[in-house]
Design a protein around this motif. Structure first.
Motif, PDB file in Angstrom:
ATOM      1  N   ILE A  22      36.278  43.444  19.915  1.00 39.93           N
ATOM      2  CA  ILE A  22      34.987  43.532  20.601  1.00 39.93           C
ATOM      3  C   ILE A  22      34.734  44.993  20.933  1.00 39.93           C
ATOM      4  O   ILE A  22      35.381  45.568  21.820  1.00 39.93           O
ATOM      5  N   LEU A  60      38.105  37.090  35.908  1.00 37.96           N
ATOM      6  CA  LEU A  60      38.620  38.457  35.897  1.00 37.96           C
ATOM      7  C   LEU A  60      40.139  38.410  35.980  1.00 37.96           C
ATOM      8  O   LEU A  60      40.702  37.578  36.695  1.00 37.96           O
ATOM      9  N   ALA A  84      39.059  35.490  25.122  1.00 37.52           N
ATOM     10  CA  ALA A  84      38.708  36.903  24.943  1.00 37.52           C
ATOM     11  C   ALA A  84      39.057  37.696  26.196  1.00 37.52           C
ATOM     12  O   ALA A  84      38.947  37.190  27.319  1.00 37.52           O
ATOM     13  N   VAL A  86      38.251  41.692  27.744  1.00 37.79           N
ATOM     14  CA  VAL A  86      37.560  42.971  27.580  1.00 37.79           C
ATOM     15  C   VAL A  86      37.887  43.829  28.797  1.00 37.79           C
ATOM     16  O   VAL A  86      37.597  43.434  29.938  1.00 37.79           O
ATOM     17  N   PRO A  87      38.517  44.999  28.582  1.00 45.05           N
ATOM     18  CA  PRO A  87      38.880  45.840  29.725  1.00 45.05           C
ATOM     19  C   PRO A  87      37.635  46.460  30.364  1.00 45.05           C
ATOM     20  O   PRO A  87      36.710  46.864  29.660  1.00 45.05           O
ATOM     21  N   LEU A  88      37.634  46.547  31.678  1.00 38.56           N
ATOM     22  CA  LEU A  88      36.492  47.114  32.397  1.00 38.56           C
ATOM     23  C   LEU A  88      36.724  48.615  32.570  1.00 38.56           C
ATOM     24  O   LEU A  88      37.082  49.083  33.639  1.00 38.56           O
ATOM     25  N   GLY A  89      36.529  49.339  31.484  1.00 36.34           N
ATOM     26  CA  GLY A  89      36.695  50.787  31.530  1.00 36.34           C
ATOM     27  C   GLY A  89      37.802  51.256  30.612  1.00 36.34           C
ATOM     28  O   GLY A  89      38.312  50.510  29.786  1.00 36.34           O
ATOM     29  N   ARG A 112      40.336  50.818  24.913  1.00 41.35           N
ATOM     30  CA  ARG A 112      39.005  50.459  25.442  1.00 41.35           C
ATOM     31  C   ARG A 112      38.407  49.228  24.761  1.00 41.35           C
ATOM     32  O   ARG A 112      37.589  48.545  25.334  1.00 41.35           O
ATOM     33  N   ASP A 134      41.610  46.041  35.077  1.00 39.99           N
ATOM     34  CA  ASP A 134      40.838  44.803  35.183  1.00 39.99           C
ATOM     35  C   ASP A 134      40.267  44.439  33.816  1.00 39.99           C
ATOM     36  O   ASP A 134      39.783  45.311  33.084  1.00 39.99           O
ATOM     37  N   LEU A 136      37.690  41.409  31.883  1.00 40.99           N
ATOM     38  CA  LEU A 136      36.907  40.187  31.904  1.00 40.99           C
ATOM     39  C   LEU A 136      37.518  39.257  30.875  1.00 40.99           C
ATOM     40  O   LEU A 136      37.829  39.684  29.750  1.00 40.99           O
ATOM     41  N   CYS A 137      37.720  38.021  31.256  1.00 43.26           N
ATOM     42  CA  CYS A 137      38.290  37.014  30.363  1.00 43.26           C
ATOM     43  C   CYS A 137      37.261  35.929  30.122  1.00 43.26           C
ATOM     44  O   CYS A 137      36.625  35.438  31.064  1.00 43.26           O
ATOM     45  N   ILE A 138      37.059  35.586  28.862  1.00 44.84           N
ATOM     46  CA  ILE A 138      36.122  34.535  28.490  1.00 44.84           C
ATOM     47  C   ILE A 138      36.916  33.478  27.747  1.00 44.84           C
ATOM     48  O   ILE A 138      37.344  33.711  26.607  1.00 44.84           O
TER      49      ILE A 138
ATOM     50  N   TYR B  41      41.269  35.795  38.684  1.00 45.18           N
ATOM     51  CA  TYR B  41      40.180  35.341  39.555  1.00 45.18           C
ATOM     52  C   TYR B  41      39.331  34.425  38.689  1.00 45.18           C
ATOM     53  O   TYR B  41      38.658  34.870  37.765  1.00 45.18           O
ATOM     54  N   LEU B  44      34.192  32.615  37.640  1.00 46.41           N
ATOM     55  CA  LEU B  44      33.367  33.311  38.618  1.00 46.41           C
ATOM     56  C   LEU B  44      31.867  33.138  38.402  1.00 46.41           C
ATOM     57  O   LEU B  44      31.070  33.617  39.204  1.00 46.41           O
ATOM     58  N   LEU B  58      28.864  36.528  22.878  1.00 45.48           N
ATOM     59  CA  LEU B  58      29.413  37.702  23.567  1.00 45.48           C
ATOM     60  C   LEU B  58      28.846  38.940  22.885  1.00 45.48           C
ATOM     61  O   LEU B  58      29.036  39.122  21.685  1.00 45.48           O
ATOM     62  N   LEU B  60      27.631  43.355  23.418  1.00 42.60           N
ATOM     63  CA  LEU B  60      27.711  44.566  24.230  1.00 42.60           C
ATOM     64  C   LEU B  60      26.327  45.186  24.329  1.00 42.60           C
ATOM     65  O   LEU B  60      25.564  45.176  23.352  1.00 42.60           O
ATOM     66  N   PRO B  87      29.508  45.430  33.847  1.00 45.69           N
ATOM     67  CA  PRO B  87      29.660  46.815  33.395  1.00 45.69           C
ATOM     68  C   PRO B  87      31.110  47.116  33.040  1.00 45.69           C
ATOM     69  O   PRO B  87      32.032  46.666  33.728  1.00 45.69           O
ATOM     70  N   LEU B  88      31.300  47.903  31.992  1.00 43.93           N
ATOM     71  CA  LEU B  88      32.654  48.256  31.560  1.00 43.93           C
ATOM     72  C   LEU B  88      33.069  49.548  32.251  1.00 43.93           C
ATOM     73  O   LEU B  88      33.078  50.627  31.656  1.00 43.93           O
ATOM     74  N   GLY B  89      33.398  49.431  33.513  1.00 42.87           N
ATOM     75  CA  GLY B  89      33.837  50.594  34.279  1.00 42.87           C
ATOM     76  C   GLY B  89      32.898  50.892  35.435  1.00 42.87           C
ATOM     77  O   GLY B  89      32.031  50.092  35.787  1.00 42.87           O
ATOM     78  N   ARG B 112      29.722  48.495  40.248  1.00 41.25           N
ATOM     79  CA  ARG B 112      30.852  47.981  39.456  1.00 41.25           C
ATOM     80  C   ARG B 112      30.819  46.457  39.287  1.00 41.25           C
ATOM     81  O   ARG B 112      31.378  45.925  38.351  1.00 41.25           O
ATOM     82  N   LEU B 136      29.236  44.224  29.055  1.00 49.13           N
ATOM     83  CA  LEU B 136      29.469  43.018  28.284  1.00 49.13           C
ATOM     84  C   LEU B 136      28.414  42.013  28.718  1.00 49.13           C
ATOM     85  O   LEU B 136      28.146  41.853  29.917  1.00 49.13           O
TER      86      LEU B 136
END
Lengths: 161, 161
Positions: A22, A60, A84, A86-89, A112, A134, A136-138, B41, B44, B58, B60, B87-89, B112, B136
């Motif tokens: 992704i 998350l 899935a 996706v790293p947040l940053g 990334r 962190d 995001l997990c889908i 978590y 959500l 999914l 971007l 947001p990614l970061g 964030r 995302l």
């Protein structure tokens, strides 16, 4: 005795047997939106969560970094749905997958990028490097047993070489 | 004449009429995973994409920053599905929503955090501040017309005051 598991760069072609990468790749279908102020890279992963009365869940993960060299001694899979992350940053993490628990695993270094495991793909939980990250997990919510776990007969040691 | 639209802090309670705030909040259901090295978590946002043969997509978004004060002159809604942005970061962006196009809109400042618009909620496209920001997006793919757009009879000017 453990064997060395070398880490490959994460590319869509290399990861294709296991799932999707992704990322905002110019090769993806994309279009201008929001009066030209944004670009949408469309439909980057095959989200497969609807089987057997499942639904898509958004969660998350806050993951602590792991030390290298890292011992890979188990794998898991989710037989009822894709998953899935996706790293947040900015983030570096290793993605370990295998065709089956007896096959040599493969390790990819994500920088990334996000990844999507196809339903049923054997994988190790994310191996985060550098810092708490962190994601995001889908994945799938719903009834049914959606996690198989197995210990490996052959242990592997992952390192960046 | 345009009216001033003041920006509120984004909180789950304040945003509840419109959707979900996606953040690693201790108040959310959470549990240790991956042999205690990560926290999940869980679940959500209410992802609502399956109606009328829809599925979860999914994507971007790469969004350019907008200047303040920002003129809010239109809204859109997706009648067939929810739409989440994370947001990614690090990122600051304004989220503008309204009960209906004739009602005074509300503006929330996200820092964030991610958000999920419930199906059919009127909103302005994301108003990104500071810098180019990747998000995302988790929304619906499928047949059917899933975007209504309306010009506002009353224009609003959004600013951080």
């Amino acid at each position: 005795m453990s064997k060395l598991l070398r880490v490959e760069a994460l590319t869509p072609a290399g990861f294709a047997p296991f799932g999707d990468v992704i990322e905002a790749d110019a090769a993806a279908t994309h279009c201008a939106v929001n009066a030209g102020t944004a670009t949408r890279y469309h439909d980057l992963a095959r989200i497969d969560t609807a089987g057997e009365s499942g639904r898509t869940a958004l969660s998350l993960f806050r993951a602590a970094p792991r030390d290298l060299p890292f011992r890979v001694a188990m794998l898991e899979r989710h037989p009822l749905g894709s998953q899935a992350f996706v790293p947040l940053g900015e983030a570096r993490y290793a993605v370990v997958v295998a065709a089956d628990p007896a096959a040599p695993p493969r390790a990819f270094l994500a920088q990334r990028q996000g990844i999507n495991y196809r339903r049923g793909v054997w994988h190790h939980p994310l191996i985060v490097l550098d810092r708490i990250t962190d994601f995001l997990c889908i994945d799938r919510a719903g009834t049914g047993e959606n996690c198989d776990e197995v210990s490996l007969a052959q242990e592997w040691v992952l390192d960046l070489t």
